[in-house]
Enzyme design. Structure first.
Site, mmCIF file in Angstrom:
data_model
loop_
_atom_site.group_PDB
_atom_site.id
_atom_site.type_symbol
_atom_site.label_atom_id
_atom_site.label_comp_id
_atom_site.label_asym_id
_atom_site.label_seq_id
_atom_site.Cartn_x
_atom_site.Cartn_y
_atom_site.Cartn_z
ATOM 1 N N GLU A 67 -2.646 -8.236 4.102
ATOM 2 C CA GLU A 67 -3.135 -8.662 5.416
ATOM 3 C C GLU A 67 -4.654 -8.642 5.512
ATOM 4 O OE1 GLU A 67 -2.924 -4.216 5.774
ATOM 5 O OE2 GLU A 67 -1.800 -5.794 4.741
ATOM 6 N N CYS A 115 0.828 -1.204 0.000
ATOM 7 C CA CYS A 115 0.000 0.000 0.000
ATOM 8 C C CYS A 115 0.868 1.261 0.000
ATOM 9 C CB CYS A 115 -1.003 -0.031 1.151
ATOM 10 S SG CYS A 115 -2.356 1.158 0.950
ATOM 11 N N HIS A 137 -3.904 -4.531 0.134
ATOM 12 C CA HIS A 137 -3.465 -4.969 1.459
ATOM 13 C C HIS A 137 -3.440 -6.498 1.511
ATOM 14 C CE1 HIS A 137 -3.499 -1.134 3.729
ATOM 15 N NE2 HIS A 137 -4.411 -0.783 2.842
#
Length: 214
Positions: A196, A85, A194
């Site tokens: 995650e 990001c 992202h």
């Protein structure tokens, strides 16, 4: 193997570190995951993960104040490096967000999505671009192993990569037109989305990174 997840005081860093630990567990990687804001620990790590969230001017200021900027620039030269990001946007020369200089690893800029974007039905698209979107691989890469073409990943961003060299673009997404969402060269791999927040697909990317020699 030491993996440094860079902590410069911004973003959901513990979530990223937790995802990397889970990726190591499921892939059997022999890795020590360290969330650190210390330049000497970044320098001593075998691989670097550079996450980011928030405004680029604030992120660059935090890097400069912490002394991490030089350690990251050194790591980019010779270590497997994964930017996420804003941690990927910072790898370019400059961002339109606050007219902020970046680390300059990739030639090019980071540009804001244009206002007034519409989808195929004419409905207005919101900025930031937020939610799940497909990622279309444009070049083969070791980190794509086990990830089918047009897999969905999770995005939250108002700015996008505008690389000067199209050969660094590894994958694109669309909003509504195609834009680069993964860039890479040699030992560096960076995603606009992202990992995650991208569930199994994100864990697969991170697992592949843990086993990648760059």
């Amino acid at each position: 193997m030491k993996i440094a997840v860079v902590d410069y005081g911004m973003g959901n860093l513990h979530s990223v570190a937790g995802s990397v630990r889970e990726a190591a567990r499921i892939s059997g990687a022999n890795a020590h995951i360290l969330l650190t804001g210390r330049a000497e620990e970044v320098a001593a790590a075998d691989k670097i993960i550079f996450p980011g969230q928030g405004a680029m001017p604030d992120c660059m200021a935090a890097l400069q104040q912490s002394g991490l900027g030089e350690a990251l620039s050194d790591a980019l030269k010779n270590k497997p490096f994964f930017g996420i990001c804003v941690g990927a946007q910072l790898l370019f020369e400059r961002s339109e967000e606050g007219d902020t200089p970046g680390l300059g690893w990739f030639a090019g800029t980071v540009e804001r999505f244009s206002d007034g974007l519409t989808d195929a039905a004419g409905s207005r698209l919101k900025i930031p671009h937020m939610g799940w979107n497909t990622v279309h691989q444009t070049q083969p890469h070791p980190l794509f192993v086990g990830i089918p073409q047009d897999t969905h990943f999770y995005f939250v961003h108002s700015y996008r990569f505008a690389p000067a060299d199209p050969s660094v673009v590894l994958a694109t997404s669309s909003y509504p037109d195609p834009f680069p969402c993964i860039v890479g060269r040699d030992n560096v791999f960076a995603t606009q989305f992202h990992t995650e927040k991208s569930h199994n697909a994100g864990l697969t990317l991170l697992s592949n990174f843990l086993h990648w020699n760059g």
